[in-house]
Design a protein around this motif. Structure first.
Motif, PDB file in Angstrom:
ATOM      1  N   THR A 226       0.847  -1.191   0.000  1.00  0.00           N
ATOM      2  CA  THR A 226       0.000   0.000   0.000  1.00  0.00           C
ATOM      3  C   THR A 226       0.883   1.241   0.000  1.00  0.00           C
ATOM      4  N   GLY A 227       0.246   2.398  -0.024  1.00  0.00           N
ATOM      5  CA  GLY A 227       0.978   3.652   0.096  1.00  0.00           C
ATOM      6  C   GLY A 227       1.746   4.046  -1.150  1.00  0.00           C
ATOM      7  N   PRO A 228       2.839   4.811  -0.980  1.00  0.00           N
ATOM      8  CA  PRO A 228       3.618   5.278  -2.137  1.00  0.00           C
ATOM      9  C   PRO A 228       4.145   4.147  -3.014  1.00  0.00           C
ATOM     10  N   THR A 229       4.461   3.002  -2.420  1.00  0.00           N
ATOM     11  CA  THR A 229       4.945   1.871  -3.212  1.00  0.00           C
ATOM     12  C   THR A 229       3.867   1.375  -4.172  1.00  0.00           C
ATOM     13  N   LEU A 230       2.622   1.337  -3.701  1.00  0.00           N
ATOM     14  CA  LEU A 230       1.505   0.926  -4.550  1.00  0.00           C
ATOM     15  C   LEU A 230       1.234   1.961  -5.632  1.00  0.00           C
ATOM     16  N   ARG A 231       1.233   3.226  -5.249  1.00  0.00           N
ATOM     17  CA  ARG A 231       0.930   4.286  -6.214  1.00  0.00           C
ATOM     18  C   ARG A 231       2.044   4.433  -7.247  1.00  0.00           C
TER      19      ARG A 231
END
Length: 400
Positions: A226-231
């Protein structure tokens, strides 16, 4: 681990070598251990070991009262303690079925965005330092200290804040906070421009980060990051917009999306998210209303100090809240917010009384570390260090 160790020990010409990255290594950002089987500089297999910093925080949540356990939320992701404080307080408030005041909502959003800025600065600065960009580290870390100084003026602490309270906040904003926040929001974008000037077209930085540690869309969803890694992998998902809480629906901000999911794009996503947080802080600073901090509910409201000092009934009530604990209704609640590194969630089961019957924490670092070993296989040792810094695993919330 047994598969990793299954090397041909009797073969004198076997090129495979077992090495440990961590738990005591300057590039591991905490007590993390990754056992790697390498062939030259190439990582052929890897296994992440969890447990070096295990402190039983979740179990302590079942032994301590709800107020006592608030301080332990600071020790999860200590780079963004405010976000942990507030998410935990939200979960207990949901068990009470109470909603905090409008002013408290705005203050909590400001706290969470300041936490996001601090966390992203630590991630980018430390990652740059790992890869040799010392100037970038000093440029950015100054603004982390400036943010900590503002947080210190809000609650008296810098790192471990314990600022939120169930039903309110421990203190209101100081008198000069508005002016200081305006200055912070006006000045920090200049440093972000300078850092991007140093890195974005830097040949060494590009070679060390582009096409390194790639987590594509399919893997991001499969590994549940999740988070910046996902985006950065191209998935358009942000709880502030998709499952909104507090005053986020009233705020204007953009969700930053990448496409490739490598170390370079995770850096770019975090840089732009700092700008978006500054944008949110400006709106909050302009629109925050006056009014009370505390919800008008005697079950959770901590009495004012002056009343505690001068009124016997209030002194008794104050004593019971902190010595016996608040009586939380029976039920269960899970509350999640968009933390700096991904979804931060608390799951509490209450059977009534002052302590949780079950306490569980969903931490983004736990998910990221599980995904780490799959991503570094086939890469090189220096690439693993770059990748580790870009996902910003915090050992304090990894081992719960």
């Amino acid at each position: 681990m047994s598969d990793l160790l299954a090397t041909e020990q009797n073969d004198l010409y076997n090129p495979n070598v077992l090495i440990n990255i961590g738990p005591a290594h300057p590039a591991t950002h905490g007590t993390l251990r990754v056992m790697c089987r390498i062939n030259g500089e190439t990582i052929e297999d890897a296994n992440c070991e969890i447990g070096y910093l295990h402190r039983g925080i979740e179990k302590l949540g079942e032994e301590k009262t709800y107020h006592q356990w608030m301080v332990y939320t600071d020790r999860l992701n200590y780079c963004s303690a405010l976000n942990n404080n507030i998410t935990y307080a939200m979960t207990v408030e949901n068990l009470f079925n109470i909603s905090v005041t409008e002013r408290t909502m705005w203050i909590r959003v400001m706290c969470m965005e300041l936490s996001r800025i601090i966390d992203h600065i630590v991630c980018i600065a430390a990652n740059a330092l790992d890869l040799g960009a010392m100037t970038v580290f000093f440029h950015l870390i100054h603004w982390r200290e400036e943010a900590y100084t503002m947080i210190e003026s809000m609650c008296g602490m810098r790192l471990t804040t314990t600022y939120a309270r169930i039903g309110g906040m421990s203190y209101d904003l100081p008198d000069n906070f508005t002016e200081r926040l305006w200055k912070f929001c006006e000045d920090i974008p200049k440093t972000l421009d300078e850092v991007e000037g140093l890195l974005n077209a830097n040949r060494i930085w590009i070679d060390r980060t582009k096409d390194v540690g790639v987590i594509n869309k399919v893997d991001a969803l499969r590994l549940n990051v999740t988070g910046p890694t996902l985006r950065a992998a191209g998935i358009d998902h942000d709880l502030r917009r998709d499952r909104p809480y507090y005053v986020y629906p009233e705020l204007d901000f953009d969700v930053v999306i990448g496409s490739k999911g490598d170390v370079y794009e995770r850096y770019l996503v975090r840089m732009e998210e700092i700008r978006q947080s500054v944008r949110i802080l400006k709106q909050c600073n302009k629109r925050i209303p006056a009014g009370p901090l505390w919800v008008d509910d005697k079950r959770v409201r901590i009495p004012d100090k002056m009343d505690v000092y001068t009124k016997m009934e209030v002194l008794i009530h104050h004593f019971k809240i902190f010595m016996e604990g608040i009586d939380v209704p029976k039920g269960e609640a899970y509350t999640a917010t968009e933390g700096p590194n991904g979804e931060v969630g608390f799951y509490i089961v209450s059977r009534g009384g002052p302590k949780a019957w079950r306490m569980r924490v969903k931490s983004p670092s736990f998910i990221q570390f599980q995904a780490f070993e799959n991503t570094i296989k086939g890469g090189r040792i220096p690439d693993a260090i770059a990748h580790l810094g870009s996902v910003n695993i915090i050992a304090g919330e990894l081992d719960r």
